[in-house]
Design an enzyme around this catalytic site. Structure first.
Site, mmCIF file in Angstrom:
data_model
loop_
_atom_site.group_PDB
_atom_site.id
_atom_site.type_symbol
_atom_site.label_atom_id
_atom_site.label_comp_id
_atom_site.label_asym_id
_atom_site.label_seq_id
_atom_site.Cartn_x
_atom_site.Cartn_y
_atom_site.Cartn_z
ATOM 1 N N CYS A 145 0.835 -1.209 0.000
ATOM 2 C CA CYS A 145 0.000 0.000 0.000
ATOM 3 C C CYS A 145 0.864 1.250 0.000
ATOM 4 C CB CYS A 145 -0.926 -0.023 1.217
ATOM 5 S SG CYS A 145 -1.918 1.471 1.385
ATOM 6 N N CYS A 148 -0.319 4.105 2.234
ATOM 7 C CA CYS A 148 -0.028 3.905 3.662
ATOM 8 C C CYS A 148 1.454 4.142 3.964
ATOM 9 C CB CYS A 148 -0.355 2.478 4.093
ATOM 10 S SG CYS A 148 -1.871 1.821 3.413
ATOM 11 N N ASP A 149 2.328 3.645 3.105
ATOM 12 C CA ASP A 149 3.740 3.547 3.493
ATOM 13 C C ASP A 149 4.707 4.407 2.685
ATOM 14 O OD1 ASP A 149 2.943 1.677 5.371
ATOM 15 O OD2 ASP A 149 3.185 -0.006 3.996
#
Ligand code: NAP
Length: 321
Positions: A145, A148-149
């Site tokens: 993701c 997200c990261d």
């Protein structure tokens, strides 16, 4: 002995546990069948159980670890009386009223539970390369993701695996942070739409490694690089990267609902627009199992809230009628 429940929630990620908090606070005494660990990559709590820092979930200005966030969700649901059962649902019968749910032996004549209403929140799984050390390195350089990261890879050299729209979208997003993003694709042509391809080709930070596949992860506690193989000539080389984003597709966890719930061609559950209602009255779906667009913990939690309110109102109508 079959036990009867007003609400059974299947799945325990952010969607299912939010639905549990709301239905528990509405005094519906929900049962959450949360899944059962069958491997390190498959455990109750959903995809956040495989995530380290979560920095985009509102309410946690310093961030929170994925497993800790999920443990907070559980504690909050239990505080209001939600019951959690660490088992996998093996069969459902949604063509009867009340609905029937089996855990354990699916061939048993007796269902384990009957339910007035069901909330499906079984999520989706990111497809992985299934190479040694992969699961251990998720959250330590390997991610599925970018939203997200991506932020953790400022000014670093990273790579994305895949050649579809997701891979290109992830690479475009990652190029805002990383110094260089290499797209590793197993063919010499992308599957992604033309417009996405053009954007990627025009991005000076994005490079392509055509006809290559990742064969090995380098690094034990964090990713330090990958070995790649040219699929035409079988030659091997090493790519020094601190992050690898695997974007080769997702698969929704819908096999037990096939033939009963209406599914999109890609296997995700169809819900009515602006609602969590499925094709079966009294069955609601929320989270990634019905969302192939946003796929975020916060959107999953939001749709879990919607499913709980939809179920509560539907039950009220049934009892009134
Ligand atoms: P996808 O279209 O199925 O593409 C998966 C890619 O991963 C393909 O390029 C495939 O290679 C590669 N791949 C599959 N298994 C692999 C393996 N084991 N090792 C190496 N590479 C592998 O999946 P997606 O990109 O997630 O997209 C899913 C759907 O969502 C698509 O319909 C897509 O258009 C849509 N989507 C749209 C957008 C957008 O419009 N903004 C964004 C994301 C997704 P091959 O090409 O060789 O098969």
């Amino acid at each position: 002995m079959t036990e009867h429940k007003e609400v059974v929630i299947i799945g325990s990620g952010p969607a299912g546990l939010t639905a549990a908090i709301y239905t528990a606070r509405a005094n519906l005494e929900p049962l959450v069948i949360e899944g059962e660990p069958s491997s390190t990559s498959d455990q109750p709590g959903g995809q956040l159980m495989l995530t380290t820092d979560v920095e985009n979930y509102p309410g946690f200005p310093s961030g929170i670890m994925g497993p800790e966030l999920m443990s907070n969700f559980r504690a909050q649901a239990e505080r209001f009386g939600a019951e959690l059962l660490t088992k996998k649902v093996t069969r459902v019968n949604l063509h009867t009223s009340p609905f029937e749910v089996w855990v354990g032996d699916p061939s048993s004549n007796e269902p384990t539970f009957t339910a007035e209403s069901i909330i499906v929140s079984t999520g989706a799984k990111a497809l992985m390369l299934n190479l040694p050390k992969e699961i251990e390195l998720v959250g330590h350089g390997i991610s599925t993701c970018a939203t997200c990261d991506g932020f953790f890879f400022k000014d670093q050299e990273i790579a994305v695996v895949g050649g579809g729209d997701s891979a290109i979208e992830e690479a475009m997003f990652l190029s805002r942070f990383a110094s260089k993003v290499t797209i590793i694709h197993r063919r010499d042509q992308l599957r992604a739409s033309k417009i996405m391809q053009d954007r990627a080709f025009a991005n000076p930070k994005i490079k392509f490694l055509w006809n290559h596949q990742v064969t090995e992860y380098i690094g034990d506690t964090k990713l330090e690089g990958v070995k790649v193989q040219n699929v035409t000539h079988q030659t091997e080389s090493t790519l020094g990267i601190s992050g690898l984003f695997i974007a080769i597709g997702h698969t929704p966890n819908t096999s037990i609902f096939e033939g009963q719930l209406s599914l999109h061609e890609n296997g995700y559950i169809k819900t009515e627009s602006d609602s969590s209602r499925t094709n079966i009255d009294g069955v609601f779906a929320c989270g990634d199992v019905q969302d192939f667009t946003y796929r975020q913990a916060i959107t999953a939690a939001g749709s879990g809230c919607m499913a709980a309110i939809d179920a509560e109102r539907w039950l009220e109508e049934q009892h009134a009628g």
